[in-house]
Design a protein around this motif. Sequence first.
Motif, short mmCIF file in Angstrom:
data_model
loop_
_atom_site.label_atom_id
_atom_site.label_comp_id
_atom_site.label_asym_id
_atom_site.label_seq_id
_atom_site.Cartn_x
_atom_site.Cartn_y
_atom_site.Cartn_z
N ALA A 74 0.68 -1.21 -0.02
CA ALA A 74 0.23 0.21 0.23
C ALA A 74 0.78 1.30 0.13
O ALA A 74 1.41 1.28 0.65
N VAL A 75 0.56 2.45 -0.95
CA VAL A 75 1.09 3.47 -0.90
C VAL A 75 -0.06 4.42 -0.46
O VAL A 75 -0.93 4.58 -1.48
N CYS A 76 -0.07 5.52 0.18
CA CYS A 76 -0.47 6.38 0.48
C CYS A 76 -0.27 7.98 0.51
O CYS A 76 0.76 7.97 0.89
N CYS A 77 -0.94 8.54 -0.98
CA CYS A 77 0.10 9.82 -0.40
C CYS A 77 -1.23 10.64 0.03
O CYS A 77 -2.04 10.95 -0.57
N PHE A 78 -0.70 12.05 0.61
CA PHE A 78 -1.73 13.50 0.18
C PHE A 78 -1.14 14.71 -0.28
O PHE A 78 -0.02 14.63 -0.02
N VAL A 79 -1.69 15.41 -0.94
CA VAL A 79 -0.95 16.24 -1.58
C VAL A 79 -1.56 17.78 -1.76
O VAL A 79 -3.20 17.32 -1.44
N GLY A 80 -1.68 18.12 -0.56
CA GLY A 80 -2.02 19.98 0.00
C GLY A 80 -1.66 21.41 -1.67
O GLY A 80 -0.07 21.36 -1.70
N THR A 81 -2.96 22.41 -1.44
CA THR A 81 -2.77 23.02 -2.49
C THR A 81 -2.71 24.38 -2.51
O THR A 81 -4.17 24.24 -1.74
N VAL A 82 -2.63 25.28 -3.20
CA VAL A 82 -2.82 26.84 -2.68
C VAL A 82 -4.49 26.53 -3.43
O VAL A 82 -4.64 26.30 -4.46
N ARG A 83 -5.56 26.91 -2.12
CA ARG A 83 -6.72 27.73 -3.13
C ARG A 83 -6.49 28.68 -3.92
O ARG A 83 -5.99 29.71 -2.69
N GLY A 111 7.81 3.17 4.42
CA GLY A 111 8.61 4.74 4.37
C GLY A 111 7.54 5.56 4.35
O GLY A 111 6.02 5.37 4.24
N VAL A 112 8.69 6.82 4.82
CA VAL A 112 7.88 8.16 5.01
C VAL A 112 8.28 9.48 4.23
O VAL A 112 9.72 9.35 4.15
N ARG A 113 7.68 9.67 3.21
CA ARG A 113 8.86 11.08 2.57
C ARG A 113 7.52 12.50 2.63
O ARG A 113 6.04 12.16 3.01
N VAL A 114 7.70 13.21 3.45
CA VAL A 114 7.68 14.37 3.90
C VAL A 114 8.31 15.69 3.04
O VAL A 114 8.99 16.08 3.84
N ILE A 115 7.77 16.41 2.47
CA ILE A 115 7.59 17.41 1.35
C ILE A 115 6.39 18.99 1.73
O ILE A 115 5.38 18.39 1.49
N HIS A 116 7.87 19.49 2.18
CA HIS A 116 6.51 20.74 2.68
C HIS A 116 7.65 22.10 1.82
O HIS A 116 8.60 22.25 2.57
N GLN A 142 1.63 23.55 -5.79
CA GLN A 142 1.23 22.42 -4.51
C GLN A 142 2.19 22.36 -3.42
O GLN A 142 3.36 23.76 -3.18
N ILE A 143 1.74 22.60 -2.25
CA ILE A 143 1.92 23.02 -0.63
C ILE A 143 2.93 22.28 0.14
O ILE A 143 4.30 21.92 0.18
#
Length: 158
Positions: free
Chosen positions: A29-38, A77-82, A92-93
């Motif tokens: 399983a690979v799960c991701c969330f991408v936050g963007t500027v509204r 694994g964990v990947r966080v980019i901000h 993308q934020i």
Amino acid sequence: MSSVSIQTDDFDVSAELAALRAQDGRVGAVCCFVGTVRDRSDGDAVASMELEHYPGMTEKSIEAMVAEARRRFDLFGVRVIHRVGLLAPLDQIVLVAVTAAHRGESFQACEFLMDYLKTQAPFWKKEDTPQGVRWVDARVSDDAALARWGIAAAPMAG
């Protein structure tokens, strides 16, 4: 594998996910969330958003969040980019991505990390609106999301 990046440059979601799961046959399983500027916030148009942080402190704070996620969930694994700096609507934020053997762990861990980031990561955001520039406060709903994990939100900018 865990990796935290604070950066001004955009990121390639496909490349990040491929690197996170590369050659790891355990991953189911690979799960991701991408936050963007509204382009709107609290009913007002948003021309841009600027994010500030304290280099070093921010990475350590997020690394502690990742360690807590690893303690709670069985992750590979964990990947966080901000991103920081000046961002426009649609940019993308944030990327939060996790790998695990099963979807339940990956969904929960991804949501946990995002809830934690929204309330506890030391970022300061300001929006440029027709009414002027304003700082963005954490939302009560973000604190409530964190509380369901058994964590009380510390006072921070959101």
